[in-house]
Design a protein around this motif. Structure first.
Motif, PDB file in Angstrom:
ATOM      1  N   GLN A 120       0.652  -1.069   0.014  1.00 46.50           N
ATOM      2  CA  GLN A 120       0.107   0.188   0.062  1.00 46.50           C
ATOM      3  C   GLN A 120       0.905   1.239  -0.120  1.00 46.50           C
ATOM      4  O   GLN A 120       1.918   1.332   0.758  1.00 46.50           O
ATOM      5  CB  GLN A 120      -0.841  -0.238   1.288  1.00 46.50           C
ATOM      6  CG  GLN A 120      -1.922  -1.110   1.261  1.00 46.50           C
ATOM      7  CD  GLN A 120      -3.137  -0.930   2.489  1.00 46.50           C
ATOM      8  OE1 GLN A 120      -2.460  -0.225   3.321  1.00 46.50           O
ATOM      9  NE2 GLN A 120      -3.836  -1.809   2.399  1.00 46.50           N
ATOM     10  N   TYR A 124      -2.126   8.694  -0.946  1.00 43.02           N
ATOM     11  CA  TYR A 124      -3.182   8.321  -2.124  1.00 43.02           C
ATOM     12  C   TYR A 124      -4.170   9.340  -2.245  1.00 43.02           C
ATOM     13  O   TYR A 124      -4.277  10.114  -1.122  1.00 43.02           O
ATOM     14  CB  TYR A 124      -3.605   6.876  -1.655  1.00 43.02           C
ATOM     15  CG  TYR A 124      -4.474   6.743  -0.347  1.00 43.02           C
ATOM     16  CD1 TYR A 124      -6.040   7.031  -0.353  1.00 43.02           C
ATOM     17  CD2 TYR A 124      -3.909   6.707   0.807  1.00 43.02           C
ATOM     18  CE1 TYR A 124      -6.509   7.018   0.855  1.00 43.02           C
ATOM     19  CE2 TYR A 124      -4.522   6.707   2.198  1.00 43.02           C
ATOM     20  CZ  TYR A 124      -5.800   6.931   2.090  1.00 43.02           C
ATOM     21  OH  TYR A 124      -6.593   6.746   3.195  1.00 43.02           O
ATOM     22  N   THR A 321      -9.636   6.085  -6.755  1.00 38.16           N
ATOM     23  CA  THR A 321      -8.417   6.387  -6.036  1.00 38.16           C
ATOM     24  C   THR A 321      -7.690   7.706  -6.717  1.00 38.16           C
ATOM     25  O   THR A 321      -6.286   7.522  -6.821  1.00 38.16           O
ATOM     26  CB  THR A 321      -7.400   5.263  -5.756  1.00 38.16           C
ATOM     27  OG1 THR A 321      -7.285   4.746  -7.019  1.00 38.16           O
ATOM     28  CG2 THR A 321      -8.121   4.348  -4.695  1.00 38.16           C
TER      29      THR A 321
END
Length: 476
Positions: A120, A124, A321
């Protein structure tokens, strides 16, 4: 299921509403003679611009200015507007609520976030747009009772506005009647001053001729000075009434004046109707009754809190995202379903709120009965006052006629040298006092007539104001 929901949707947990019980209404008012009872309240003398019964153009102009410029009336109007807005807030609960959301988000997650995956990113994007809707089914009538209470309180505020308007109009009329009474008093005293001046000249001439003593001259001078002092006092009282009127019409007292007027206002015969009509003619009674209705609806709101609050919830939108493809079909989300909320423990809060709602209903019911009893007392007071002042006015007129005759006799006997000037002074004092008393009584009768018009509701009526009449509302 749909049938059951529709049935529950028409349910209300408010008690069946009934106007608080009052003592039996008498057939007629006790005080006053028949001239005050035979006319119906629909008579034009007690509707609209009620002050027109006095047939005074200045008073009519002042009342018009009061309605337009009085600050107290403007405040009452603002309170009514606020009550209407409060009602509209509750009415919005009957309709679905729809919201739109846009949330472009740039975020960084902690390196030590629990269950964080190794692949991850630290930073973001998370972009979300969507709409959400909710609709309260109001199965127990909470919202509808809130709306009913809000509507009743708005009507109470409307009646409060009418009551404030009527009270201020009556206050202005009372001040104006008093001011005109002072004008007549000044005329009476000016006439007395002229007579006293002639009497002083007569006494001085008699003293110069050796017929009258210096004591007679000093008595005549004292009588003249005392009358002048009375004029000054009346003018001071008139100025205070004029200042009060200025404040009522929204103008500084320094720039306001009313020219003296010598014409007498006539005491009107105002129809009062029968006692039962008073309940529809007094705005304060209507306001008190509407608050009872609102308190009764408040019991329904408090009862509804014991049952589940069920609503329908839904949402639809897009989320990604930050890959610049937010509206792609794969980024959509939606949710639809009911939401039920039931309080399991509140330490007695809801029961206390229900007791409070019942207590508020008992309070407003008692206030309503007290307002009605006060209204009947005020009408009876003013009827009795008008009747007794009418008799007193006739008696005082007779007293003035006798005093004037006594003064004429005393003056003639003084010219003939039969009596000294003390008899003239006593007769002058009695005649002036009787004449001023007669005018004071006439002014009081006019003020009592204003109070009576206010007591019977002036130009206001529940039906013409578009207000709901007291009724019985059944709970389902």
């Amino acid at each position: 299921m749909a049938i059951m929901l529709a049935t529950l949707g028409g349910c209300s947990l408010a008690p069946a509403y009934r106007t608080p019980a009052l003592p039996p209404m008498p057939a007629n008012f006790k005080e006053g003679d028949t001239a005050w009872k035979v006319a119906a309240p629909a008579d034009e003398a007690s509707h609209g611009n009620w002050w027109a019964v006095y047939r005074d153009d200045t008073l009519s102009r002042l009342e018009t200015r009061l309605d337009a410029d009085n600050p107290g009336l403007a405040a009452a109007l603002a309170r009514y507007d606020a009550a209407r807005a409060f009602e509209s807030q509750f009415s919005a609960g009957l309709f679905p609520h729809l919201d739109a959301e846009a949330n472009p988000l740039r975020a960084r997650q902690s390196n030590n976030r629990p269950l964080r995956g190794s692949n991850q990113p630290d930073e973001y994007d998370s972009d979300t747009v969507g709409v959400g809707a909710s609709y309260d089914l109001d199965l127990w009538g909470r919202i509808r009772n809130e709306i009913g209470a809000g509507h009743a309180l708005a009507q109470a505020a409307q009646a409060d506005l009418a009551s404030a308007k009527l009270s201020l109009e009556a206050q202005l009329a009372g001040d104006y009647v008093r001011l005109r009474g002072y004008d007549i008093q000044v005329r009476i005293l000016q006439d007395a001053l002229n007579a006293y001046q002639h009497a002083l000249v007569l006494t001085q001439n008699r003293h110069s001729g050796g017929v009258a003593s210096g004591l007679d001259v000093s008595r005549a001078q004292a009588q003249l000075d005392d009358a002048q002092a009375q004029v000054t006092d009346v003018l001071a009282q008139r100025a205070l009434s004029e200042h009060a009127i200025a404040a009522l019409v929204g103008e500084p007292a320094s720039s306001f004046s009313i020219a003296p007027e010598q014409d007498q206002l006539e005491v009107p015969l105002t129809p009062v109707g029968v006692p039962s009509t008073l309940l529809e003619r007094r705005p304060d009674i209507a306001a008190a009754e509407r608050r009872v209705f609102a308190a009764n609806a408040g019991i329904g709101v408090a009862r509804a809190a014991f049952f589940p609050d069920i609503s329908l919830q839904g949402s639809y939108g897009f989320q990604d995202t930050g890959m610049n493809n937010l509206l792609a079909i794969g980024n959509r989300f939606w949710a639809l379903g009911p939401l039920a909320t039931l309080n399991l423990f509140d330490a007695g809060l809801r029961r206390a709120e229900l007791r409070e709602a019942h207590a508020r209903f008992a309070q407003t019911s008692a206030d309503y009965r007290q307002t009605v009893l006060t209204a009947f007392r005020e009408v009876e007071d003013d009827l009795a006052l008008l009747q007794q002042l009418g008799m007193e006015a006739r008696q005082e007129d007779q007293a003035f006629a006798a005093a004037q005759q006594t003064l004429n006799i005393a003056t003639n006997r003084y010219r003939e040298g039969i009596v000294n000037y003390l008899d003239v002074v006593v007769a002058q004092t009695a005649a002036l006092s009787a004449q001023r008393n007669a005018e004071t009584i006439r002014t009081r009768r006019l003020q009592a007539s204003v109070d009576l018009i206010r007591a019977i509701g002036g130009g206001w009526a529940r039906d013409t104001a578009g207000m709901d009449a007291p009724a019985t509302a059944k709970a389902e």
